[in-house]
Design a protein around this motif. Structure first.
Motif, PDB file in Angstrom:
ATOM      1  N   SER A  52       0.837  -1.195   0.000  1.00 33.96           N
ATOM      2  CA  SER A  52       0.000   0.000   0.000  1.00 33.96           C
ATOM      3  C   SER A  52       0.879   1.254   0.000  1.00 33.96           C
ATOM      4  O   SER A  52       1.758   1.389   0.845  1.00 33.96           O
ATOM      5  N   ALA A  53       0.627   2.143  -0.951  1.00 32.39           N
ATOM      6  CA  ALA A  53       1.410   3.377  -1.066  1.00 32.39           C
ATOM      7  C   ALA A  53       0.499   4.593  -0.969  1.00 32.39           C
ATOM      8  O   ALA A  53      -0.547   4.646  -1.612  1.00 32.39           O
ATOM      9  N   SER A  54       0.911   5.563  -0.161  1.00 31.16           N
ATOM     10  CA  SER A  54       0.213   6.844  -0.032  1.00 31.16           C
ATOM     11  C   SER A  54       1.148   7.935  -0.534  1.00 31.16           C
ATOM     12  O   SER A  54       2.340   7.935  -0.213  1.00 31.16           O
ATOM     13  N   TYR A  55       0.591   8.874  -1.276  1.00 32.89           N
ATOM     14  CA  TYR A  55       1.367   9.974  -1.848  1.00 32.89           C
ATOM     15  C   TYR A  55       0.837  11.291  -1.298  1.00 32.89           C
ATOM     16  O   TYR A  55      -0.376  11.473  -1.132  1.00 32.89           O
ATOM     17  N   SER A  56       1.745  12.213  -1.033  1.00 29.54           N
ATOM     18  CA  SER A  56       1.352  13.522  -0.509  1.00 29.54           C
ATOM     19  C   SER A  56       2.434  14.538  -0.835  1.00 29.54           C
ATOM     20  O   SER A  56       3.441  14.210  -1.458  1.00 29.54           O
ATOM     21  N   GLY A  57       2.221  15.754  -0.372  1.00 27.64           N
ATOM     22  CA  GLY A  57       3.220  16.797  -0.538  1.00 27.64           C
ATOM     23  C   GLY A  57       2.995  17.892   0.480  1.00 27.64           C
ATOM     24  O   GLY A  57       1.891  18.040   1.021  1.00 27.64           O
ATOM     25  N   ASP A  58       4.032  18.640   0.771  1.00 29.82           N
ATOM     26  CA  ASP A  58       3.913  19.783   1.673  1.00 29.82           C
ATOM     27  C   ASP A  58       3.252  20.928   0.909  1.00 29.82           C
ATOM     28  O   ASP A  58       3.609  21.195  -0.236  1.00 29.82           O
ATOM     29  N   PRO A  59       2.283  21.614   1.536  1.00 28.35           N
ATOM     30  CA  PRO A  59       1.530  22.646   0.812  1.00 28.35           C
ATOM     31  C   PRO A  59       2.304  23.944   0.622  1.00 28.35           C
ATOM     32  O   PRO A  59       3.076  24.359   1.474  1.00 28.35           O
ATOM     33  N   GLU A  60       2.046  24.551  -0.526  1.00 32.97           N
ATOM     34  CA  GLU A  60       2.466  25.941  -0.727  1.00 32.97           C
ATOM     35  C   GLU A  60       1.670  26.774   0.278  1.00 32.97           C
ATOM     36  O   GLU A  60       0.578  26.380   0.697  1.00 32.97           O
ATOM     37  N   LYS A  61       2.188  27.911   0.645  1.00 32.41           N
ATOM     38  CA  LYS A  61       1.498  28.793   1.600  1.00 32.41           C
ATOM     39  C   LYS A  61       0.061  29.079   1.132  1.00 32.41           C
ATOM     40  O   LYS A  61      -0.881  29.032   1.926  1.00 32.41           O
ATOM     41  N   SER A  62      -0.092  29.323  -0.153  1.00 29.59           N
ATOM     42  CA  SER A  62      -1.410  29.667  -0.697  1.00 29.59           C
ATOM     43  C   SER A  62      -2.374  28.486  -0.738  1.00 29.59           C
ATOM     44  O   SER A  62      -3.568  28.671  -0.944  1.00 29.59           O
ATOM     45  N   ALA A  63      -1.885  27.266  -0.520  1.00 30.60           N
ATOM     46  CA  ALA A  63      -2.733  26.074  -0.603  1.00 30.60           C
ATOM     47  C   ALA A  63      -2.926  25.395   0.750  1.00 30.60           C
ATOM     48  O   ALA A  63      -3.460  24.288   0.812  1.00 30.60           O
ATOM     49  N   GLU A  64      -2.506  26.034   1.826  1.00 30.39           N
ATOM     50  CA  GLU A  64      -2.619  25.412   3.147  1.00 30.39           C
ATOM     51  C   GLU A  64      -4.055  25.024   3.497  1.00 30.39           C
ATOM     52  O   GLU A  64      -4.277  24.067   4.220  1.00 30.39           O
ATOM     53  N   LYS A  65      -5.029  25.724   2.947  1.00 32.24           N
ATOM     54  CA  LYS A  65      -6.434  25.403   3.223  1.00 32.24           C
ATOM     55  C   LYS A  65      -6.832  24.044   2.650  1.00 32.24           C
ATOM     56  O   LYS A  65      -7.834  23.468   3.053  1.00 32.24           O
TER      57      LYS A  65
END
Length: 160
Positions: A52-65
């Motif tokens: 099982s693999a989960s993918y994510s990323g750290d948000p840009e400041k403008s996308a924190e919501k």
């Protein structure tokens, strides 16, 4: 000319791997190796293995919501079933709304866990190495994850 030199340096330094697919995911080959006891137990019980693999990323400041409860942009999951003998599986990434890639800063992150399919038992039988880190770093080379029975009480390692 400067661009060509930068690409050549990146290739030599190991920063360029197989190209990302249309959604921005680089494929990762993962080989699951079972301890002798784990192989015997899974075979005896006709048990399978789930990767099982989960993918994510750290948000840009403008996308924190758009961030999830742990503060990341969720890019989706993928799951593969394989025989209880182990072997190799290729992760290629889930179908993801491409807009989400514009919401992240830095690389795509991947978390991979391996467990028994719970066909013969309600409980997971395996204790496996796992992956938790930047996808470009993980995708540099094939990865081997070792698994043993939980009852064997062996240590696991976190990759990359």
């Amino acid at each position: 000319m400067k661009f060509s030199i930068a690409i050549a340096f990146a290739v030599l330094a190991g920063f360029v791997t197989e190209p990302a697919n249309a959604a921005g995911f680089q494929p990762v080959d993962i080989t699951i190796v079972l301890s002798p006891r784990a192989a015997a137990t899974l075979s005896k019980h006709k048990e399978a293995i789930i990767v099982s693999a989960s993918y994510s990323g750290d948000p840009e400041k403008s996308a924190e919501k758009h961030a999830d409860e742990i503060g990341r942009i969720d890019l989706g999951t993928e799951e593969h079933s394989m025989p209880g003998t182990g072997g190799t599986v290729r992760l290629t990434g889930p179908k993801t709304d491409e807009e989400k890639f514009g919401w992240i800063k830095g690389p795509v992150l991947i978390n991979v866990n391996v467990y028994s399919a719970r066909k013969s038992s309600q409980d997971n039988l395996l204790n496996c190495d796992f992956i938790d880190g930047p996808l470009p770093q993980v995708a540099k080379a094939p990865v081997t994850l070792n698994c043993s029975l939980i009852a064997e009480n062996k240590s696991t390692r976190a990759l990359p």
